[in-house]
Every structure is written in structure tokens, then in C-alpha cells.
Design an enzyme around this catalytic site. Structure first.
Site, short mmCIF file in Angstrom:
data_model
loop_
_atom_site.label_atom_id
_atom_site.label_comp_id
_atom_site.label_asym_id
_atom_site.label_seq_id
_atom_site.Cartn_x
_atom_site.Cartn_y
_atom_site.Cartn_z
N TYR A 63 -9.38 6.84 -1.73
CA TYR A 63 -8.89 5.45 -1.83
C TYR A 63 -7.41 5.32 -1.48
CZ TYR A 63 -7.89 5.96 -7.02
OH TYR A 63 -7.45 6.31 -8.26
N GLU A 64 -7.01 4.10 -1.21
CA GLU A 64 -5.66 3.82 -0.66
C GLU A 64 -5.41 4.59 0.64
OE1 GLU A 64 -3.90 1.44 -1.64
OE2 GLU A 64 -4.83 1.06 -3.58
N GLY A 65 -6.45 4.75 1.42
CA GLY A 65 -6.33 5.47 2.70
C GLY A 65 -6.71 6.92 2.54
N ARG A 95 0.07 4.09 -2.35
CA ARG A 95 -0.23 5.44 -1.86
C ARG A 95 0.61 6.48 -2.59
NH1 ARG A 95 -1.12 4.32 4.68
NH2 ARG A 95 -3.24 3.51 4.36
N MET A 114 0.82 -1.20 0.00
CA MET A 114 0.00 0.00 0.00
C MET A 114 0.86 1.26 0.00
SD MET A 114 -3.66 0.18 1.90
CE MET A 114 -3.09 -0.70 3.26
#
Lengths: 594, 594
Positions: free
Chosen positions: B438-440, B297, B293
């Protein structure tokens, strides 16, 4: 979830900030007591919750559709519009002489906010009728007023504003549409108008188009533009020569038809050229349009507040419902609803504080307009009207810019769900995006703030507001309350930043326009931020007058006011620095380097 | 207009900020000379301009469509993907051992930006394959690497990340999908996964799903989650038991299919339960996922820069073309193109400065990663990797937040045209809106910045960056140039605000988490703003090294850097004030009052 009108907050603003009690003592507004206001708002809230709000998502899914020159609106809109006008809502702020209710703008503004929260696309139709009514009141003959206004109020007909042409957007000097006098007092209009909101639809029998066009002998530029009335269908039943060529596919407010109108195609029942009549004097059309636009700009500011309120309600409901992750402070061993997480709380407070601050400012502005219209003393009228006009670009510019921020935060609170259209949060993000553009972009509002509202009087009125803010700082400090004292300091910093900017703008506005206009939007954002913060600070003080059974409301208002001062006002410093840095870095890049 | 890759700007960043020359001296990167980089970027720019960019609007108009469990992508995507992988673009940053090019991340990052500028929706497919490759490199056995990675690089197969479930979004502790061991080293997976990007499509023969699920004896919470590979089609040709139940209707990136995947419906050719294999050790799935991730990110940060660049190019082209209104400074008697108006210039400069600043920061971050991977000295590797990891949440969080602002300004520059979908500006505004989620989410990035990157080492690394910024201030001051001296002052103010916040976060992070996390996103925005500004200031200094024939580029870079310091950096003060005000006003409102 449905929409719940924030009546408690609105009534607080009206009673404790906008001075509704004293407005109801002005001639003509005797009926506008707080009790009446409360009853009207209650009724309006129910109507919008039950009738208008359910059509909002429907309108996004099934926008207005064009076929063969005709526009069919979203299923349900026509019936809802009938209920709207039959309930008397179109006439709320208009004179009883023409079938309206004659309520002050401060009360009608609250109702307008509700209608727009319920359904921005729907609300545009009444908003444009209001605009047409304003224009006719400003410049129409008695006969024109009698002929058109009652039917606009009854909703038998609706109104439009026809300004924009492909080459003439912000720059109306470039308008090319022309009007040919027929020798009988009527005119034939020719040309193409674009971005005409509700320029064609099926919600009423007829449409009153207010159209900017040039007479044959008109001077070039803005001083050669006249204002005309063109009916879609003439009173004798003949179809006039104005046609909807298409409607736009838009990012948002999809249910609201945005029409391209062609005047003078020769396809009607009147020969070639749309038959119209002049409003007011020749070549003064832009002047009249600006009066009407002032009202429309204020209303668009309300649209910003409205969509922000709706986005906030949706995000708050989701945040209380959605369970995800344990609290960072270890206060629970299990996952909790996300409203407990500090950053979600920060986002919701930002949404809430911006919305409440802008609402308070808008309602105070409306009350200034009410006094400006109804006060028996001419000096008082002029002073209040000038204060209102100073605030209009802030209500329009700041409330709409903040609405985009709030709607975007609303998506963010929903996480991945926010990006899925079914959730509904994305619609507010799309809808809000038009608000900083139409009825004059934020830059156009900022030009008005700089030019007519600041440079012209050397910043005197702008600094008068600063003086009023400093009174609130003193009152906060005088309470001795730690929170209030902190707020006073935050307000002072923002007010000083504002005063620096006003002095800068007043000093350089004429001598070095690029330097000032390079910072015009930051100045507007600073001024709007401060004025909304001023009203939030005033709200904090006013909560002390609330009865004991309002303790929960008072606590929430104080918390929101404190948040505004701690988190939103500090943006003013950076905006000040940007303005004071002048045009150098803004204009340094040669055009070909972009 | 089409997309033109900003190769000159990228090469400047790589050579003068990211130290590409010295990276090419590290073992393994010998081929990555500036000349090679320039050739790769040139080729990549052409490919994306000619093949990928034209499909961007097409994808918005004709999104991926679902029918009977199958997803058909936008017409042209399949062929373009073939050209993409055949051109070697999927393998750019991956090891030659598996068929890749083995280029450093700093070069591949520039290429990734181009692909995303050309087409955000399309680019997600390769991005997810990259993620799968990272996960396999991190935790896969040699056999798994050999089996999957070459086929992911060749584009025969593509990859996905299966994390989210309806109840488990940001909070992966709540994952419920389960994996049952079959006794033969394989597993059967059951459960529902949502928001799976390219979870089903027709662009490749097979899909490698990387899936988080729980083993029967796994502990509760995050320490009981394992990582599995599940192929859509087994290597023996049987259809596995993983099915796309639907795809989402989204606000943006519509061409990218966002799938709901059902594992274990029993409809395949393998019986009930999707057959999968474990990656790495049991119960360490989340750890592996986080490594992967981190790469994803960073890549989403590039997406922000990419969409901002595209929005900027479109707005700049429009502003140079659209004629409207006379200049405020009276420099022309006729209407001029709107790029001459100070506020349009301010918007374009804001877009440009944010984009260039974030790009510079991202490429510098990539170079830290390259040194962290390839430097012969272990201490150097660790120090550079730590610096990279500090910057990842800033690259992700700040670049994506700014991309929404830039895309929104892009709409604003277009005026009413911006709100019409045909124009295309609105698509960037819609597409960009997913990037902070998305992706945190930005809050998750901010948690990472606060917790792992600041509180854990008492702010030491964060302050190390502040020290590097102050060196640039000194260098600017030492030039004696008036513009540089002004920039030094602006940088110093921002850096001091940052240092105050770092000290505050480090001091209270453990003792009073709410106080710190209430300001975590403002801290991230401040840090990102400063770091991008630092790179812009460094750029100003570096322009002095450019040859005479680069004078126009140097002048534009200096102007943009000066604008960043004068207009963007001043936001830091307000962010500092918000952070230092702590949690009081953020958390004061009782939950029921929302």
C-alpha cells in the site's frame, strides 16, 4: 484458477537431468520407463487437479476441528483420501511385496510434488504414512512389516511421527516420555507429545503412532531413546490409551490437524498407559527416526517446490489478466496487462527460476537415491547414496526457504488483491511458512550440511560437486553461444564462492565451531543456490537435444536458466562474504544486550 | 511480553546522526531541544506500552466488523483513540496554529514508530488523518484549513484517502469516479472506491474523505483528476451519500477496517450523490495527492521499522528464555537458552541490524525534511528537501521489504511455536505483508527512484550520497581500529556497486527504459541497503562521543554496525550484478509461456 501439473517440466528433468532411462535399466525398476512415467504423471496430474486441488481453499476456510478428543477434518477430505489410496497413490514408491507399485523415487517425487501443490494440508497425511513405512522398513521385524505396511499403503490406517515434547523440539535429547515393559513383550507408554501432524483425524479407521520414549533403564540423552509403535485402536478393537487433548490454531496448513497427544491418561479400554511395541533395538530409536526423517526432509523440500509452483501459477495467471498502466518503453498507448511491466516480469521470472531450479535439483537427488538403492554394484550404491544424502539438507533447506520468498512474491504480484484472503495468494504465504521449521529447521539442516556432510570428510564430497559444476561451465563455454558463455561466467563465480566456503568450513569446523556455525545457514543457502543453478545450466545444455516441436519449451527453459544465472546465482557472493566473516560480529553482542 | 520503546536508540540517532541540536536552532523549532525530545519520547513510550500495545493481539482476534453499513472496531479501540488524541499525539507534528505541537518531523517520526510498533492496525487511523491534514495544508483554502484541520487534530473527526477503484490501483489514470458541479460551489460525487483504510468506523463522530474524481469536462488520464472533500456527515447533521458496502477479510492488520465505499447510492439524507467540495484547482488532484502520499509513504516506511522492532523484541525475549541443545563449541555440558546458538544469534543480529539501520536512515531523512522546511536560506531548504525526497522511496521500499524478512525471521527464531497463532510472532509476519504494497508497491517506489530521483538529474543527487558515504569510509579507516577498517572496506564495496548501478541507470534510463526498469527494485534494495549501512557506519563513529556510562550501549551499537557491514552490505554485489544484467533475461520469455 485450478492447478495444472507442470508435467512437461517434470518429464524434462526426469529424462534429461535425472537419467530416468538408465534408472529403468536397474534391477527392480524395469517398469519405470519414460513412457510409464509420462502416463503416471498424466494420471496423477488429473487426479490432483480434479479431486485434491479444489479442497485447498476449503481446508483453509474450514480447518480440522477438535471436539471431545475427536478431530473432524475438512469436509471432503475423507472421501478424497479414499480416492487417493484406492487409486494406488499411497503405495507409489513402496514395494509390491506390501501392495505398493515399486516405482523409483524420482517418479514418485514428481507425484508427491503434485499432491502438495494441490493441497499441502491434505498431502501431510500420506507423507506421514510414508514416514511410518520407512521407519518400519528400516527397523521393524518381518512380522511388524507384514502387519502394518500393507494397511498403511491401503490407507486403512495412517501413520504419525511422535517426536516433539514441550521441552524437546530440535533437541530430542530432552525427550521425557517413558515406556514401561510389561514383561510380555509389550510396553505401556506415558507422556505428552506435541505438534503431531494428523495425530488424530477421521480419514481412516486407525492410526499407527511411531513414538520416541525412554525405557526405565535407559541412559540419559539421545542414546537412551527407543522407538515404539502405538496403535490408536488395538487390533482387538479396544481403544488404546492415547488421546488428542487439543489441536493448534496455526498460521497456515490449517486443514492439517496438529495434535497434542497424551499417553497414559487411563481413559481408554486398556487401563492406564498406552500399549505399544518396540521397533528395532532398545535405545536406537533416534537413529531409526533419523533414517525416516531423511525421507521426510526430502519430502518437505518437495512441499516447498510444490507451494512455490502453485503460487507461481496463480501469480502468472493474474499478471496476464490484470490490466494496469502503460508500458515504460512506450510500446503501447493504452494500459496493458501487468505481465508486460519489467518488474512484474522480474518477480515472475524469479518465482519461476527458483521453482524450476529446486525441482530439477530435487529430482536429480531422487535419481541418486534410486541408483543408490538399486545399482548392482555396491560401490556405486554407496557413492550415489552419499551424494543423495549430501543433497537432502539442500533440497529441504533451500527449497523451503525459497518457497517463502516465492509465495511472498506471489502476494506482491497481486498488489492489494494479494492481501485479501479471498484471492488465495495469501494462503500460500501462510502455508509455506511452516516448511523451514518442521522436520528440522533450516539451521538444523545447515548443521547437518556442515557437520556430517562437510566437516566429516574434509569437504571432499562437497568439492566433488564443485568439480561437476565446473564441467558444466566448460560445456557452456564450448558452445560458443553468447548466452551460454555469460552463464558459464556466472556459474563459475558462484562455484568459486562455494569452494571458498567449503574450504573455510572444512578447515575450521572442528577447531572453531562457532566460526563455522555462525555461517552455516548462509553456507546452505549458497550451496542450494549453486546446485539448483547447476541444474538450470545443465538444462540449458539439454534443450539442444529436444526435437523441433519442442522449440517453445526449449526457449522458455533457456530463458529461465539464463535468468537464474543472471539474477539468482549472484546472491552467492554476498553469502560467501557473510560466511567468511566468521563468528566475530555474529557473537559479539553480550546476551543481556539483546 | 509487552512492547518497550527503543528510546535509547532513537535518541542516539536523533542526537548523533540527525543533528537534533542544530534543528532546534532553526526558526520555529526552538522548543525541539534534545531534552524536550527525550521527555516526549519517554511519555510516548509509556503511553504506547500501557494503552496501545495491549490492544494489538486483541485486534487480531477481534477485527473490525461490518454490519448494515456500519463498522464496529475492536473493543477498546475507541477509548484508546480518545486517550491518544486527548494526549495531543495526533497533533505532534502539526502547526500550533491548528492546535498541534509543531514539533519537527524527526521527533514525531520516532513517536510514529512507537505507535506502529504498539499496534499497526490502530496506528493507521491517525496516519490517515495526518495524510488528510497534509493534503489540506498543501491545497486547501484558508477556510478549509480552519474548518477541518483542528477537528482532525482533536480527533473529533478522522481522515481518509480515497484513491483506488477496482480498475485503478497503481494506475490512477484509470480513475472513473465522477463529480458533478451543482452550480453553488458544491459537487455531487458518484463512484466506487476500494481499499479505503478506516473508510468507516466508530472511533470518531465524523470522517473527512479526500476523494479523487473526475469533473464532467476533465481531460482523460491523470491530468483530469480532481481532489474533493466529502464528509460522512455534513456539518448540518445530515448523513451524506457515501456508504460502506463491505470491509475486506485480510491476511493481516485485521483490526484496521478496509472499506469499499459507494458514493451516490441515494440512501442518505441529501438526495442522490455525495455532497463534496473541491480542494485546490480542478484537474490537479493527483499532484496534491502525491504531495500527501510522500508523507504517507515515509510513514509506511516507519511502519516497516516499527513491526520489525516489535518482532525483534519478541524473538529476542523468546531466544533468551527457550532452553534447547548444548552449545556447538562445547562451552557448556547442559542445554542452554537458544540465544547462545550461533544461527539464532545470526538471525537476531540480522533482525536487529536491519531495524536499527532503517531507523537511523528514516530519522536522518526526517531531519533533512525539517531543515528543508525551516532553514532560513532558500538554497539550503531546497537542497535538504531534495535530499529528503531522494530518500523517501528508500525509506518506504527498503524498510518495508526488510520488515517482511525480519518478521519472517522472528517466526523462525520461535521454531514450531512461531507457527502457532497464540504465540503472536505470526501476526507480525501477516501484518508486515501489506507494507510493501500500500501507498505504492515497492516497484512504484523503485519507479520513482529511477525516474524522478535518478534519471532526471543524470544521477547527480544519487552520486552526491555516494560521496558522503565515501567520507565515512575515510573516517573509519582513519581510526586505525581493525573493526572499523574492515567496515570501511565492506562499505566501499557496497558504495562502488551502488555507483556502478547509478551510472548504469542514468545512462540507459531514457534510451532503454526496459533495461533499467527490469532492475529498478534491485537498485532500490541496493540503495536502501547502502544508505542504512552508511548510517550504521556513521553510528560506529559516533559511539566514540558517548560518555563512559554509556559503554554498554556503545558496545552494542558498534557490534550491530559491524554485523550490518559484514552480513547485510555484501548483498549489494549480487543486486548490482542483477541490475547490470539488464532486461534480456527478464523480458526474454514470451507472455504466453508464463
Amino acid at each position: 484458477m485450478s492447478y495444472i501439473a507442470p508435467i512437461r517440466d517434470m518429464m524434462f528433468d526426469l529424462e534429461h537431468l535425472a537419467g530416468l532411462e538408465s534408472i529403468s535399466k536397474l534391477p527392480g525398476f524395469e517398469d519405470a520407463t519414460p513412457d510409464t512415467a509420462a502416463a503416471v504423471l498424466e494420471e496423477c496430474g488429473k487426479f490432483n487437479r480434479d479431486v485434491i486441488a479444489p479442497l485447498n481453499r476449503e481446508g483453509d476456510l474450514h480447518p480440522s476441528a477438535w471436539a471431545d478428543g475427536k478431530v473432524t477434518t475438512t469436509p471432503g477430505f475423507k472421501q478424497a483420501f479414499r480416492q487417493f489410496v484406492d487409486g494406488g497413490w499411497q503405495g507409489l514408491q513402496h514395494s509390491a511385496e506390501f501392495g505398493g507399485q515399486g516405482l523409483p523415487k524420482s517418479i514418485s517425487a514428481a507425484c508427491t510434488e503434485m499432491l502438495n501443490s494441490a493441497n499441502l494440508s491434505f498431502a501431510l497425511c500420506p507423507l506421514l504414512s510414508d514416514g511410518a513405512i520407512e521407519a518400519l522398513l528400516t527397523a521393524g521385524t518381518d512380522a511388524q512389516k507384514q502387519r502394518y505396511i500393507p494397511r498403511l499403503i491401503s490407507g486403512e490406517w495412517t501413520g504419525t511421527m511422535n517426536l516433539t515434547e514441550p521441552q524437546a523440539g530440535s533437541d530430542l535429547a530432552l525427550v521425557r516420555s517413558r515406556a514401561e515393559p510389561q514383561g510380555d513383550g509389550t510396553y505401556r507408554l506415558f507422556g505428552q507429545k506435541i505438534y503431531i501432524t494428523y495425530g488424530e483425524h477421521d480419514m481412516a479407521d486407525n492410526i499407527v503412532h511411531l513414538v520416541l520414549a525412554r525405557l526405565p533403564d535407559a541412559p540419559a540423552g539421545v542414546k537412551g531413546i527407543s522407538l515404539f509403535i502405538v496403535l490408536k485402536v488395538l487390533e482387538d478393537g479396544r481403544r488404546n490409551d492415547v488421546w488428542c487433548a487439543s489441536i493448534e490454531h496455526k498460521l497456515g496448513i490449517k486443514a492439517s490437524p496438529t495434535a497434542v497427544l497424551i499417553y497414559g491418561d487411563g481413559k481408554g479400554e486398556v487401563g492406564t498407559g498406552a500399549i505399544g511395541e518396540l521397533v528395532g533395538e532398545a535405545n536406537r530409536g533416534l537413529e531409526y527416526m533419523f533414517i525416516m526423517m531423511n525421507a521426510a526432509r526430502y519430502a518437505v523440500g518437495l512441499q516447498g517446490i510444490a507451494v512455490a509452483e502453485r503460487a507461481y501459477q496463480k501469480a502468472a495467471a493474474y499478471a496476464k489478466d490484470r490490466v494496469q498502466s502503460r508500458p515504460v518503453d512506450g510500446s503501447a498507448a493504452q494500459s496493458v496487462s501487468i505481465v508486460h511491466h519489467p518488474d512484474v516480469r522480474r518477480m515472475l521470472m524469479t518465482m519461476r527460476a527458483l521453482t524450476e531450479g529446486c525441482r530439477a535439483l530435487a529430482l536429480v537427488a531422487a535419481s541418486l537415491h534410486d541408483v543408490g538403492r538399486a545399482h548392482p554394484d555396491a560401490g556405486q550404491r554407496a557413492a550415489h547414496e552419499a551424494a543423495y544424502e549430501f543433497l537432502v539438507p539442500l533440497v529441504k533447506g533451500y527449497s523451503t526457504e525459497m518457497s517463502i520468498e516465492v509465495a511472498s512474491l506471489g502476494v506482491q504480484v497481486h498488489g492489494g488483491m494479494g492481501f485479501i484472503e479471498e484471492t488465495g495468494a495469501a494462503q500460500y504465504y501462510r502455508d509455506a511458512r511452516i516448511l523451514t521449521i518442521y522436520e528440522g529447521t533450516t539451521a538444523i539442516q545447515a548443521n547437518d550440511l556442515v557437520g556430517r556432510k562437510t566437516v566429516r570428510d574434509g569437504g571432499a564430497l562437497a568439492l566433488h560437486f564443485a568439480a561437476r559444476v565446473s564441467k558444466v561451465e566448460e560445456a557452456l563455454t564450448a558452445t560458443g553461444d553468447a548466452q551460454a558463455v555469460a552463464m558459464a561466467g556466472q556459474l563459475r563465480q558462484a562455484r568459486e564462492a562455494y569452494a571458498q566456503v567449503v574450504a573455510f568450513v572444512a578447515a575450521h569446523g572442528k577447531s572453531d565451531p562457532n566460526t563455522v556455525f555462525a555461517g552455516s545457514v548462509p553456507y546452505l543457502m549458497l550451496a542450494g543456490n549453486l546446485m539448483a543453478g547447476w541444474q538450470m545450466a545443465q538444462s540449458w545444455l539439454a534443450t539442444r537435444d529436444l526435437p523441433a516441436d519442442e522449440a517453445a519449451f526449449a526457449q522458455a527453459k533457456r530463458a529461465t536458466a539464463a535468468f537464474y544465472c543472471a539474477h539468482i546465482l549472484p546472491r552467492c557472493g554476498g553469502l560467501r562474504d557473510a560466511v567468511l566473516s566468521g563468528a566475530d560480529s555474529v557473537m559479539a553482542l553480550p546476551v543481556e544486550a539483546f
